[in-house]
Each structure stands twice: as C-alpha cells, then as structure tokens.
Write a protein that holds these residues in place. Sequence first.
Motif, PDB file in Angstrom:
ATOM      1  N   TYR A 192       0.791  -1.175   0.039  1.00  9.01           N
ATOM      2  CA  TYR A 192       0.157   0.181   0.020  1.00  9.01           C
ATOM      3  C   TYR A 192       0.817   1.238  -0.071  1.00  9.01           C
ATOM      4  O   TYR A 192       0.569   2.370  -0.681  1.00  9.01           O
ATOM      5  N   MET A 193       1.972   1.333   0.708  1.00  5.65           N
ATOM      6  CA  MET A 193       2.877   2.135   0.738  1.00  5.65           C
ATOM      7  C   MET A 193       3.647   2.555  -0.618  1.00  5.65           C
ATOM      8  O   MET A 193       3.752   3.825  -0.895  1.00  5.65           O
ATOM      9  N   ALA A 194       3.840   1.727  -1.300  1.00  2.53           N
ATOM     10  CA  ALA A 194       4.502   1.583  -2.598  1.00  2.53           C
ATOM     11  C   ALA A 194       3.401   2.112  -3.590  1.00  2.53           C
ATOM     12  O   ALA A 194       3.687   2.974  -4.381  1.00  2.53           O
ATOM     13  N   HIS A 195       2.385   1.679  -3.394  1.00  2.00           N
ATOM     14  CA  HIS A 195       1.129   2.110  -4.370  1.00  2.00           C
ATOM     15  C   HIS A 195       0.986   3.750  -4.103  1.00  2.00           C
ATOM     16  O   HIS A 195       0.558   4.452  -5.186  1.00  2.00           O
ATOM     17  N   THR A 196       0.967   4.312  -2.887  1.00  4.73           N
ATOM     18  CA  THR A 196       0.760   5.600  -2.570  1.00  4.73           C
ATOM     19  C   THR A 196       1.804   6.339  -3.231  1.00  4.73           C
ATOM     20  O   THR A 196       1.531   7.529  -3.840  1.00  4.73           O
ATOM     21  N   LEU A 237       8.400   1.745 -11.414  1.00  8.12           N
ATOM     22  CA  LEU A 237       7.136   1.015 -11.732  1.00  8.12           C
ATOM     23  C   LEU A 237       7.503  -0.109 -12.525  1.00  8.12           C
ATOM     24  O   LEU A 237       6.885  -1.215 -12.121  1.00  8.12           O
ATOM     25  N   HIS A 238       8.382  -0.179 -13.429  1.00  8.40           N
ATOM     26  CA  HIS A 238       8.830  -1.403 -14.274  1.00  8.40           C
ATOM     27  C   HIS A 238       9.205  -2.610 -13.332  1.00  8.40           C
ATOM     28  O   HIS A 238       8.845  -3.661 -13.426  1.00  8.40           O
ATOM     29  N   THR A 239      10.251  -2.178 -12.478  1.00 11.68           N
ATOM     30  CA  THR A 239      11.085  -3.176 -11.498  1.00 11.68           C
ATOM     31  C   THR A 239       9.684  -3.609 -10.654  1.00 11.68           C
ATOM     32  O   THR A 239       9.739  -4.933 -10.206  1.00 11.68           O
ATOM     33  N   HIS A 240       8.885  -2.904 -10.204  1.00  9.90           N
ATOM     34  CA  HIS A 240       7.600  -3.181  -9.215  1.00  9.90           C
ATOM     35  C   HIS A 240       6.830  -4.191  -9.828  1.00  9.90           C
ATOM     36  O   HIS A 240       6.580  -5.342  -9.261  1.00  9.90           O
ATOM     37  N   HIS A 241       6.527  -3.864 -11.272  1.00  8.12           N
ATOM     38  CA  HIS A 241       5.660  -4.944 -11.571  1.00  8.12           C
ATOM     39  C   HIS A 241       6.456  -6.176 -12.092  1.00  8.12           C
ATOM     40  O   HIS A 241       5.729  -7.429 -12.302  1.00  8.12           O
ATOM     41  N   GLU A 242       7.502  -6.283 -12.357  1.00  9.60           N
ATOM     42  CA  GLU A 242       8.406  -7.342 -13.110  1.00  9.60           C
ATOM     43  C   GLU A 242       8.612  -8.269 -11.746  1.00  9.60           C
ATOM     44  O   GLU A 242       8.304  -9.594 -11.890  1.00  9.60           O
ATOM     45  N   GLY A 243       8.531  -7.605 -10.702  1.00  8.56           N
ATOM     46  CA  GLY A 243       8.704  -8.563  -9.294  1.00  8.56           C
ATOM     47  C   GLY A 243       7.420  -9.251  -9.023  1.00  8.56           C
ATOM     48  O   GLY A 243       7.457 -10.383  -8.871  1.00  8.56           O
ATOM     49  N   GLU A 244       6.491  -8.538  -9.283  1.00 11.51           N
ATOM     50  CA  GLU A 244       5.044  -9.235  -9.165  1.00 11.51           C
ATOM     51  C   GLU A 244       4.858 -10.357 -10.259  1.00 11.51           C
ATOM     52  O   GLU A 244       4.363 -11.298  -9.824  1.00 11.51           O
ATOM     53  N   ASP A 245       5.409 -10.169 -11.552  1.00  8.74           N
ATOM     54  CA  ASP A 245       5.075 -11.349 -12.704  1.00  8.74           C
ATOM     55  C   ASP A 245       5.914 -12.439 -12.300  1.00  8.74           C
ATOM     56  O   ASP A 245       5.388 -13.539 -12.480  1.00  8.74           O
ATOM     57  N   LEU A 246       7.174 -12.182 -11.930  1.00 10.82           N
ATOM     58  CA  LEU A 246       8.056 -13.381 -11.441  1.00 10.82           C
ATOM     59  C   LEU A 246       7.853 -13.989 -10.153  1.00 10.82           C
ATOM     60  O   LEU A 246       8.016 -15.090  -9.977  1.00 10.82           O
ATOM     61  N   LEU A 247       7.484 -13.416  -9.092  1.00  9.91           N
ATOM     62  CA  LEU A 247       7.379 -13.849  -7.638  1.00  9.91           C
ATOM     63  C   LEU A 247       6.077 -13.835  -6.855  1.00  9.91           C
ATOM     64  O   LEU A 247       6.062 -14.769  -5.937  1.00  9.91           O
ATOM     65  N   LEU A 248       5.007 -13.001  -7.774  1.00  6.02           N
ATOM     66  CA  LEU A 248       3.728 -13.477  -6.919  1.00  6.02           C
ATOM     67  C   LEU A 248       2.800 -14.061  -7.369  1.00  6.02           C
ATOM     68  O   LEU A 248       2.022 -14.928  -6.890  1.00  6.02           O
ATOM     69  N   TRP A 249       2.576 -13.793  -8.724  1.00  4.80           N
ATOM     70  CA  TRP A 249       1.371 -14.364  -9.613  1.00  4.80           C
ATOM     71  C   TRP A 249       1.600 -15.908  -9.356  1.00  4.80           C
ATOM     72  O   TRP A 249       0.396 -16.539  -9.362  1.00  4.80           O
ATOM     73  N   HIS A 276      13.942  -8.223  -4.730  1.00  2.00           N
ATOM     74  CA  HIS A 276      14.125  -8.239  -6.176  1.00  2.00           C
ATOM     75  C   HIS A 276      14.190  -6.498  -6.765  1.00  2.00           C
ATOM     76  O   HIS A 276      14.984  -6.037  -7.520  1.00  2.00           O
ATOM     77  N   GLY A 277      13.472  -5.833  -5.996  1.00  2.00           N
ATOM     78  CA  GLY A 277      13.370  -4.471  -6.288  1.00  2.00           C
ATOM     79  C   GLY A 277      14.809  -3.718  -5.910  1.00  2.00           C
ATOM     80  O   GLY A 277      15.426  -2.814  -6.729  1.00  2.00           O
ATOM     81  N   MET A 278      15.411  -3.922  -4.813  1.00  6.68           N
ATOM     82  CA  MET A 278      16.738  -3.499  -4.628  1.00  6.68           C
ATOM     83  C   MET A 278      17.649  -3.937  -5.310  1.00  6.68           C
ATOM     84  O   MET A 278      18.646  -3.276  -5.786  1.00  6.68           O
ATOM     85  N   ALA A 279      17.794  -5.226  -6.047  1.00  6.38           N
ATOM     86  CA  ALA A 279      18.753  -5.898  -6.828  1.00  6.38           C
ATOM     87  C   ALA A 279      18.611  -5.073  -8.164  1.00  6.38           C
ATOM     88  O   ALA A 279      19.759  -5.132  -8.917  1.00  6.38           O
ATOM     89  N   HIS A 280      17.489  -4.757  -8.440  1.00  5.97           N
ATOM     90  CA  HIS A 280      17.284  -4.115  -9.834  1.00  5.97           C
ATOM     91  C   HIS A 280      17.299  -2.456  -9.757  1.00  5.97           C
ATOM     92  O   HIS A 280      16.813  -2.011 -10.876  1.00  5.97           O
ATOM     93  N   THR A 281      17.714  -2.144  -8.840  1.00  5.16           N
ATOM     94  CA  THR A 281      17.672  -0.509  -8.761  1.00  5.16           C
ATOM     95  C   THR A 281      19.410  -0.152  -8.361  1.00  5.16           C
ATOM     96  O   THR A 281      19.752  -0.804  -7.680  1.00  5.16           O
ATOM     97  N   PRO A 282      19.924   0.703  -9.329  1.00  3.91           N
ATOM     98  CA  PRO A 282      21.143   1.249  -9.020  1.00  3.91           C
ATOM     99  C   PRO A 282      21.180   1.663  -7.404  1.00  3.91           C
ATOM    100  O   PRO A 282      20.471   2.301  -7.169  1.00  3.91           O
ATOM    101  N   LYS A 283      22.338   1.111  -7.020  1.00  4.50           N
ATOM    102  CA  LYS A 283      22.855   1.374  -5.506  1.00  4.50           C
ATOM    103  C   LYS A 283      22.662   3.028  -5.267  1.00  4.50           C
ATOM    104  O   LYS A 283      22.255   3.587  -4.314  1.00  4.50           O
ATOM    105  N   LYS A 284      23.143   3.829  -6.341  1.00  4.18           N
ATOM    106  CA  LYS A 284      23.071   5.245  -6.064  1.00  4.18           C
ATOM    107  C   LYS A 284      21.720   5.718  -5.849  1.00  4.18           C
ATOM    108  O   LYS A 284      21.547   6.817  -5.243  1.00  4.18           O
ATOM    109  N   ASP A 285      20.671   4.876  -6.733  1.00  6.07           N
ATOM    110  CA  ASP A 285      19.346   5.554  -6.285  1.00  6.07           C
ATOM    111  C   ASP A 285      18.378   4.834  -5.182  1.00  6.07           C
ATOM    112  O   ASP A 285      17.404   5.488  -5.034  1.00  6.07           O
TER     113      ASP A 285
END
Length: 227
Positions: A16-20, A58-70, A160-169
């Motif tokens: 919910y926090m991420a969606h907000t 957004l792309h990373t967020h949805h990619e994680g759901e596709d791979l790990l949640l559905w 998944h989100g942390m692994a696919h986000t540049p460390k600087k970001d």
Amino acid sequence: MAPLVDEPMADTRDMYMAHTALRREFRLLPALIRSVAPDDTRRAEVVGAHAALVCRVLHTHHEGEDLLLWPKLVERAGEQAEAIVPTMEQQHHAIDALHTEVTGLIAGWRSTGRDGERLADAFERLLTVLIEHMALEETEILPLAAQHVTAAEWHQLGEHGMAHTPKKDLPLVFRMAMYEGDPEVVKAVLATAPLPVRLIVPTLGRRRYAAHARSVHGTASPARVGS
C-alpha cells in the motif's frame, strides 16, 4: 500446495505504501511536464530524468510481481486466483505498452523540450490504467497474498526491487516510497532490510529526496496525493 502453517505470513502493508508513492508521482507528472516551457531543455532534463526514474521504479515493481507473486497465488489460491490473476496480467500488459510509449517519448523531450503536451497526455493515459490496476490489486490480490504467501517469500519482492535498482538511487527510491508511509510500516520495512539500508536510508534518504523534490517540484514537501 499451501505454505507451512507455522511460517509467518506476508505483511502486505508495504505494498500500500509503494502504491501511494506511485499514485503521487504519476499524478504529479502531467502538470510538471506541461509547466516546462518549449525549448527549455535544462528544465526538461530535470523533469524528464525524474519521469524516467519513476518509470523504472514502476517497471521493476511489476516485474517482481510477474516473477514472484502471480505464480505463487495461482499455485495456492485456487479459484480465487484463477478469477483475478489473469486480469492482473492483462493490466500489466496494458501498462507495459503505455510504459514503452512514455519512455520512448521522454528521451526526445529531454533533449529538445518540445512536444511536451504529447508526453503529458501519454502519462495521463498511463495513470488511468495504473490507478485502476492498483485499486483492484489492493482489494483482491493483497488479501490473497496475506493468506497464501509467506513473509520470507514476500520479502523476495523487496529484494528483487533492491537488486534491480542502481545502488546510488536506493536511498532516494526508499524515501520516495516512505514519504507518505505510516511510521509503523516504515519501521517494519526497515527492520527486514539489510543492515546498510537500515543505517543509511533514514538520514541519507530523507536528504536525497528533499533535494530531489526541490529540484523537480520546487519544494521539499510535494503535494501528498495519497490514495
């Protein structure tokens, strides 16, 4: 196959926090883009870089759901999952198509400052589909996840989100999500994060987001559009 009953189950409040955060950033983007004067490439670069960052999140967020949640829900939640997961997947496809459109337009706009209205319109179409998707996910998917996905499995989404986000970001992206977050939820998220994240994000993330928001929105406290 259901998860073992003695395992702690997913605490989905962080979703919910991420969606907000996504609602806020995508709702603010069309007006930001329209506020840039034609040919003002310096300002277009600032807003365009922000738009590109939000799109990557957004792309990373949805990619994680596709791979790990559905897949887990389809395996474990039976008819309830069969009734909703295909809709989630279809909405992801629609969002992906619009995501591809806006990211393609961002590149040209950042370098020229021209045709901003077309980009703003595309973001408004993306926002419409995204808002519908997140609302449905919150009412239908998250209750299922709380019943059928373990806490350890749920944490894989964050990993998944942390692994696919540049460390600087990472500090900026964490704080972007936590800006409107319930303090209890923020505390729970940080409690399960790696030690460097727990130590760095509360201070560095706050400073990074405040500076970023001043640059993009003209204030360290952009409008809290929430849910």
